[in-house]
Design an enzyme around this catalytic site. Structure first.
Site, mmCIF file in Angstrom:
data_model
loop_
_atom_site.group_PDB
_atom_site.id
_atom_site.type_symbol
_atom_site.label_atom_id
_atom_site.label_comp_id
_atom_site.label_asym_id
_atom_site.label_seq_id
_atom_site.Cartn_x
_atom_site.Cartn_y
_atom_site.Cartn_z
ATOM 1 N N ASP A 12 10.783 3.962 -8.368
ATOM 2 C CA ASP A 12 11.167 2.680 -8.977
ATOM 3 C C ASP A 12 11.370 2.813 -10.493
ATOM 4 O O ASP A 12 10.876 1.983 -11.273
ATOM 5 C CB ASP A 12 10.095 1.613 -8.731
ATOM 6 C CG ASP A 12 9.611 1.572 -7.293
ATOM 7 O OD1 ASP A 12 10.404 1.867 -6.386
ATOM 8 O OD2 ASP A 12 8.427 1.246 -7.087
ATOM 9 N N GLU A 171 15.815 -5.380 -1.523
ATOM 10 C CA GLU A 171 14.915 -5.504 -2.667
ATOM 11 C C GLU A 171 15.570 -4.947 -3.930
ATOM 12 O O GLU A 171 16.707 -4.487 -3.919
ATOM 13 C CB GLU A 171 13.617 -4.739 -2.391
ATOM 14 C CG GLU A 171 13.815 -3.256 -2.128
ATOM 15 C CD GLU A 171 12.580 -2.567 -1.569
ATOM 16 O OE1 GLU A 171 11.592 -3.255 -1.273
ATOM 17 O OE2 GLU A 171 12.626 -1.332 -1.407
#
Length: 279
Positions: A12, A171
């Site tokens: 991420d 997401e």
């Protein structure tokens, strides 16, 4: 650039530029059930050699309302202060510091967005500051939630929250502006899947309305052993139209959805503004 760009397992990655320096804020990976508790920061002037600034926020000692699941940090500077939006206990918090290397301290003493505030998971924050100085917050797994932030950067009007759920959305919303066009990118499929990938839509405004899904810009390359490419960020090199995309993939060799590594590649645009797929 030599991939992976960071040591160990990270995921991420949020890539941002402050002045002439690039900063990376990743999730610390390698834990069962993504159960890490600490965030670190890294800086570089060439996107190749990175300085580790150590732990900048530790849920165990710095956050009173969440002890685990330290995911998906996103950093931004505003009015000389540095804000770190982060996940803990599947809620979203915000911390503040006087330096991009921290240490960061909890700005609210509670989540900015509680885990049950809206349907789906309240994770994966990202902030865009537009050319007029207004900042916008994006987040959400299962749907992309989008809202203007107040000038204090730690509050917003719930009545202004918009929801966008494009085809394939899972997401990790991320928004950039280039030549008056806003690009909303997101990750599709599950991060544990080799088919985790990034797609995008466009708009003339940071809150849409957004176009239909324009296509995939980052996906696996099985011939090179590159799998699970997603949860990205994008930054422009200072003073240029050169763009870079940071993302995670399964660690090579033998990685999986909890053993990931950070890579960086160039991001190119066609003459009509479409994003050229990385692979």
């Amino acid at each position: 650039m030599s991939d992976p760009v960071l040591p160990g397992f990270t995921a991420d990655p949020h890539l941002v530029v402050y002045g002439d320096t690039y900063w990376l804020y990743p999730t610390t990976d390698g834990f069962d059930d993504w159960s890490g508790t600490r965030f670190r920061a890294y800086s570089s002037t060439d996107l190749t050699r990175w300085t580790d600034h150590g732990v900048i926020l530790d849920l165990a000692t710095d956050i009173s309302w969440g002890d685990a699941y330290a995911w998906a940090p996103a950093a931004i500077e505003k009015n000389g202060r540095y804000y770190l939006y982060f996940c803990a206990e599947k809620a979203i918090g915000v911390a503040v510091a006087d330096s991009p290397a921290g240490p960061f301290r909890d700005a609210l003493g509670k989540p900015l967005i509680a885990a049950d505030a809206y349907p789906h998971q309240m994770i994966d924050p990202m902030v865009l500051t537009d050319g007029d100085g207004r900042s916008y917050l994006y987040w959400g797994q299962g749907a992309s939630y989008q809202v203007p932030l107040h000038d204090d950067m730690v509050s917003f009007d719930p009545d202004q929250v918009r929801v966008y759920t494009p085809e394939g959305y899972n997401e990790a919303s991320f928004v950039i502006e280039r030549d008056g066009v806003y690009y909303l990118m997101w990750s599709e499929n599950d991060t544990r899947s080799a088919d985790y990938r990034v797609a995008y839509a466009v708009s003339g405004h940071p809150l849409g309305p957004w176009s239909d899904r324009r296509g995939v810009i980052l996906a696996k390359d099985e011939a090179r052993g590159i799998l699970g490419t997603g949860h990205h960020s994008v930054a422009r090199a200072p003073g240029t139209d050169d763009w870079y995309i940071a993302y995670h993939r399964f660690a090579i060799p033998g990685g999986d959805g909890t053993h990931r590594e950070t890579a960086i590649d160039r991001l190119h645009f066609t003459d009509d503004g479409a994003i050229v797929p990385v692979f």
